[in-house]
Each structure stands twice: as structure tokens, then as C-alpha cells.
Scaffold this motif. Structure first.
Motif, PDB file in Angstrom:
ATOM      1  N   ALA A 172       0.746  -1.203  -0.033  1.00 62.78           N
ATOM      2  CA  ALA A 172       0.177  -0.126  -0.031  1.00 62.78           C
ATOM      3  C   ALA A 172       0.889   1.082   0.005  1.00 62.78           C
ATOM      4  O   ALA A 172       0.513   2.124  -0.900  1.00 62.78           O
ATOM      5  CB  ALA A 172      -0.908   0.207   1.532  1.00 62.78           C
ATOM      6  N   GLY A 229       0.966   3.612  -3.153  1.00 61.77           N
ATOM      7  CA  GLY A 229       0.717   5.024  -2.925  1.00 61.77           C
ATOM      8  C   GLY A 229       1.495   6.116  -3.423  1.00 61.77           C
ATOM      9  O   GLY A 229       1.083   6.966  -3.904  1.00 61.77           O
ATOM     10  N   LEU A 250      -4.128   5.920   5.235  1.00 62.27           N
ATOM     11  CA  LEU A 250      -4.689   4.792   4.090  1.00 62.27           C
ATOM     12  C   LEU A 250      -5.885   4.412   5.041  1.00 62.27           C
ATOM     13  O   LEU A 250      -5.818   3.799   6.175  1.00 62.27           O
ATOM     14  CB  LEU A 250      -3.583   3.883   3.923  1.00 62.27           C
ATOM     15  CG  LEU A 250      -2.497   4.197   3.221  1.00 62.27           C
ATOM     16  CD1 LEU A 250      -1.314   3.224   3.261  1.00 62.27           C
ATOM     17  CD2 LEU A 250      -2.813   3.951   1.570  1.00 62.27           C
TER      18      LEU A 250
END
Ligand code: 16G
Ligand code: ZN
Length: 537
Positions: free
Chosen positions: A315, A319, A354
Motif C-alpha cells: 500500500a 500510494g 490509508l
């Protein structure tokens, strides 16, 4: 319309064993391999119905019992987009599997066809595969008997293959020609090629990585990697261990992802050759699950990098790429976890901006939740997981006009990741290649990866109870609603522990209840788990 004669003889050939009740659970049917022949013949029947119902689209059947011992086996159906069988049909699978006699089976079928509004004139297409278990061959025969009795048009046998490869096949088979050209050839060779090409592109210009140890759990992952590893050996040297698929008893025995996660130590075969600071990973018996680990360079202590660590790594990296591509206002990333995710990982993700969602255990729940984001990262702590890019996201990436070379590179990397990461289901091999790409881009070893956050000490215990169905949960399995009053008593215990968290849930695969606990100290986590377990038993 129903081919009564053919069905009768197939069913007579594979009678249901008496006194056994089969359930299509979280991972399909799973039990001792030699009791499953009748079930497989009926899965064949159901696969044909499902395909006809969906206008002749290809349905998959995978024969495997994943991380379970070699004597077990199982089977699950795969829907046209490569995802797990729609939950509303699980009940029909159970219904067919439990018909005691041939006449009862015919009766059930006669009722189902109008109930499900199945148009018998539609074609049916089915593709199937199996892992390396010895009972697999007989189960394939039984499956084929069911398919043939239903008049299935040329079912495709993939032979011995990994679960994620079968999912890839199903998804690819159902794409229109143009989309299929982009996706890759729907065959095992096509899949291997697709992964190797994407990996090579993403590693361009990166210094070759130090050797990675891969424990194949003596399962089908070894077969798949024997084909893939040579194609990428000059970018990533892989040392394959636990590759013995000829001795059935070796499967998942003292090796594999489940062994590592449960025992919190490397398999003996890995321990023997592993150097301090070197990274290793373990697959499970059907190669849809992976965990990493290493020995701390200072003190030689074992350090686990589980599904949560993979999710945070992925992630974070994706990202950053989205930002670098200039698309952070357009593409929203989300992470999906289960209650088993370590509290530290959840906190870490939230800290980094997140969004995190928690869903019940089982791949299908995570997958569906992840589909709701532009880019959905989902992993169970045990190593099941993948990263999904929505169709819309892929279109946006393809149409994006970068304003700088940096934006251009980041966009291309994202598009390559779509190819590298299995979009149908988690794949241990595809997942570890993704991890290797990220580590290479960041110039990180396992130590740097591990530094993001420190796992809270945790403990998972199995409690045998009289009736696990008496335990009902809500809030993504984090709270009990039944037996009444029990949750309040769990809460009272949890409150006594610093950073304490604990939940109780009935297993979806075994006849037991599981208690998970975490706390700020090892002693605390053990004590909390023990106290909650006592309460439950
Ligand atoms: C199944 C699930 C796995 C889950 C496990 C939980 C799939 C393909 N597999 O193996 O994701 O972690 O069940 O088992 O969905 P439990 O309910 O016995 O704890
Ligand atoms: Zn598995």
C-alpha cells in the motif's frame, strides 16, 4: 431435458458415503480425500448448471486442500471473473453433495433447474485443475463423470496446477478477444510468461537482488516455480527448497506458510541453509498464500513478515507511485484486513493516511471489499491476499497524459504492477515477485522493510466446544452476539491488559472456536488468550 439415464449411472458409480455430511464452507469442500468422490461428481453437475446459468461462461473447479495434510483434499468452484463462487450458490453445492441416493439426487436436480431458471439449451464450459495430492487423480475422474453426464462441452483439464493459475485461466477464458490480448494467453504457459515479462520490466535498471529462499511446502508451487524461476534467474536468483512432490507425505509437513505462521520459526529445511539477514518466504500447498521471514543480523532472532507486513509494504509503495504519477486526487487506495490483522499494522496504515476496512475472515469477503476502491490492497495476516486495480483505474492509467518524465515512469510502473499482481485471487508467487520489486525499488532488505512498525505480541488458540454454531459474531467477527452476555465478560478481561484486544469466532474450516489475543507484552498476550479461552470452553 435432464439426462436422467447418464446422471443415474454416474451417481451409481460414485455413491455418497453414508453418515457423512458435507458442507461447502469458506474454502469449498474440505475433508479426507478418499471420501470426496461422490462430492466431486456432484460438483461436476453443479459447475455445468452454473455455466449454463451464466450463459455458457467458463466456470473453474480447483481440487486442493491447501495447507492441510496430504491425506485431505477438497474442491471449490471459481466464478467467471476468476473470483470465488457466488455465496448464494454455496447452499446448492451443499444440497447436491448431501443427497443420500441417486433418486434423491435426481429429485434435488429436478427441483433446482426451474428454481434457478436454468435454460438447458445453453452451452456449458468448465476448466479444472488439481494440486499434487495423491487422491487428486481419482477425484478428477469423479468430477469428469459428473461433467460428462451433464453433457458438458469438452471440459478443459489443466492437470497439476496452482490455485491462482486456475483462477487466472478462468478469468482469461471469459474475456473478449481484444481484452484477452492485453490480459495474456489463458494457459499455464501464458501465465508464467505474463509474470516473467512484467517482473522483468519492473526490475529494469535495478541491481540484481541477493538470492531469495523459497520454501515450496513440497507442493505444486515447486512445479510452477520450476517453469518460472529460469526465466528470471538473472534478475532474481531463487533458491527453491521443499520441492519434493513425489513423496506425498512430505506435503506441508514441517514446512510451508502455515507451519511458519503457526510455529513462528523457519522450517527445518530452511533453517539449515538460511544466513542472518537473508530473506526467505514460504508458500502453502496450493501456492495461494505466502509469508516472508529472516533472521535478525544482530541476534539471529526469527522475524516474521506476514500478510500484514506485505499489505503495508504494497500500500505504501503503490500510494507513492500514484502520487508520483500525479494521480493522487483521482485514484483512491484502500486496505482491507480481517480481525486477525495485528493492531500495530492497522494503526500504522491509518497513521499513513490509508483508509482501512475490516471484514470477516475468508478471501471472498476481502476480495469483494477491495473491489470497492480504485486500488484495493487486501491481505489476511496468514498471507492470503492481492492488490486489485479496478477496470476504471486501468483505463485512467492508460489514458493518463503525464506532465513529466517522473509521472510517465510512475504510470508505467503502475500498469506493469497490474500485470504482475494476480487480479483474480491472491497468488503466492505473484505476491513474492511484487515484494521483490518493491524491495529492489526502495533498495531495502528485510530489516528496513520490518522497521515500519513492531507487531504486538499475539496468541491464537483453538478451543473445542460442544457446538461452535452457538457462537455468533458481528462487526467483522470482532464481537460476539451469542451466547448472550459472553462478549461483556470478554470485554471485562480485555480491559485488564495494556493494549489488550481479543475476539472469539467459530472456525469456518474446523470443528472448533478460535480465540485471538494481543497485548503490549508476550506474557500479557498469552495470559489474555488463556483467560478468554477458559471463559469460552
Ligand atoms: C480458509 C480461507 C482463508 C481463511 C481460513 C480461516 C479462502 C481461500 N481460504 O482457508 O482465507 O483464513 O479459511 O479458517 O478463503 P478458519 O475459519 O478455520 O479460521
Ligand atoms: Zn492455499
Amino acid at each position: 431435458q435432464l439426462p436422467v439415464h447418464a446422471l443415474s449411472s454416474a451417481s451409481d458409480k460414485y455413491p455418497k458415503p453414508q453418515g457423512v455430511a458435507f458442507t461447502y464452507g469458506t474454502a469449498g469442500f474440505r475433508t479426507k480425500g478418499d471420501t470426496l468422490e461422490s462430492t466431486l461428481s456432484r460438483i461436476g453437475i453443479l459447475a455445468v448448471l452454473r455455466s449454463k446459468k451464466l450463459n455458457g461462461q467458463t466456470i473453474g473447479v480447483m481440487i486442493t486442500a491447501s495447507h492441510n495434510p496430504a491425506i485431505d483434499n477438497g474442491a471449490k468452484l471459481v466464478d467467471p471473473r476468476g473470483e470465488m463462487l457466488d455465496a448464494s450458490w454455496e447452499h446448492y453445492a451443499t444440497l447436491l453433495a448431501n443427497a443420500e441416493t441417486t433418486s434423491e439426487l435426481l429429485k434435488v436436480l429436478t427441483g433446482l433447474i426451474p428454481e434457478l431458471k436454468i435454460d438447458w439449451t445453453k452451452p456449458s464450459r468448465v476448466v479444472f485443475g488439481r494440486d499434487t495430492r495423491p487422491s487428486g487423480e481419482a477425484l478428477v475422474k469423479a468430477l469428469k463423470a459428473g461433467l460428462e453426464a451433464m453433457g458438458c462441452d469438452a471440459p478443459m483439464d489443466m492437470g497439476i496446477t496452482t490455485t491462482p493459475c486456475l483462477h487466472y485461466m478462468v478469468k482469461g477464458s471469459n474475456l473478449k478477444q481484444e481484452a484477452q490480448i492485453k490480459y495474456g494467453v489463458p494457459s499455464e504457459q501464458g501465465y508464467v510468461q505474463k509474470l516473467a515479462t512484467a517482473f522483468t520490466k519492473l526490475m529494469k535498471g535495478k541491481t540484481p537482488a541477493s538470492p531469495l529462499i523459497v520454501d515450496c511446502a513440497n507442493g505444486v508451487g515447486a512445479v510452477a516455480l520450476a517453469k518460472l524461476a529460469p526465466l528470471i534467474s538473472d534478475i532474481l536468483p531463487i533458491r527453491l527448497l521443499c520441492t519434493n512432490t513425489s513423496d506425498a507425505s512430505a506435503l506441508n509437513h514441517s514446512c510451508g506458510a502455515d507451519y511458519v505462521k503457526t510455529n513462528q520459526k523457519p522450517p527445518p529445511a530452511v533453517q539449515e541453509v538460511m544466513e542472518k539477514g537473508q530473506r526467505a518466504c514460504s508458500l502453502d500447498g496450493d501456492a495461494d498464500r505466502v509469508v516472508y521471514y529472516y533472521l535478525n543480523p544482530d541476534d539471529g532472532k526469527f522475524r516474521l513478515l506476514d500478510g500484514d507486513k506485505i499489505a503495508t509494504l504494497a500500500a505504501g509503495f503503490i500510494g507513492d507511485l500514484v502520487k508520483q504519477a500525479g494521480l493522487s486526487d483521482t485514484l483512491k487506495i484502500g486496505v482491507v484486513q480481517t480481525a486477525y490483522a495485528n493492531g500495530s499494522s492497522t494503526q500504522y496504515l491509518q497513521h499513513n493516511g490509508l483508509p482501512v476496512r475490516c471484514v470477516p475472515t475468508g478471501v471472498k469477503h476481502l476480495h469483494h471489499a477491495a473491489e470497492r476502491y480504485n486500488i484495493g490492497v487486501y491481505f489476511e495476516a496468514n498471507g492470503h491476499g492481492t492488490v486489485l486495480f479496478s477496470e476504471e483505474t486501468i483505463d485512467i492509467l492508460n489514458a493518463h497524459e503525464p506532465r513529466s518524465p517522473g509521472q510517465e515512469t510512475a504510470t508505467q510502473h503502475l500498469l506493469c504492477l497490474v500485470d504482475l499482481i494476480n487480479q483474480a485471487v491472491g497468488d503466492a508467487i505473484s505476491d513474492f515477485l511484487m515484494v521483490e520489486v518493491i524491495l529492489a525499488h526502495k533498495r531495502w532488505g528485510p530489516v528496513e522493510w520490518d522497521q515500519g512498525y513492531e507487531d504486538l505480541p499475539n496468541r491464537l488458540v483453538k478451543v473445542n466446544v460442544k457446538n461452535r454454531f452457538a457462537f455468533k459474531t458481528q462487526d467483522a467477527e470482532r464481537r460476539l452476539v451469542e451466547p448472550k452476555g459472553l462478549q461483556e465478560r470478554v470485554d471485562a478481561i480485555v480491559n485488564k491488559f495494556e493494549k489488550g484486544r481479543s475476539f472469539v469466532r467459530p472456525s469456518g474450516t474446523e470443528d472448533c472456536v478460535r480465540v485471538y489475543a494481543e497485548a503490549s507484552t508476550r506474557v500479557g498476550a498469552d495470559e489474555l488468550a488463556a483467560q478468554v479461552a477458559t471463559l469460552v470452553s
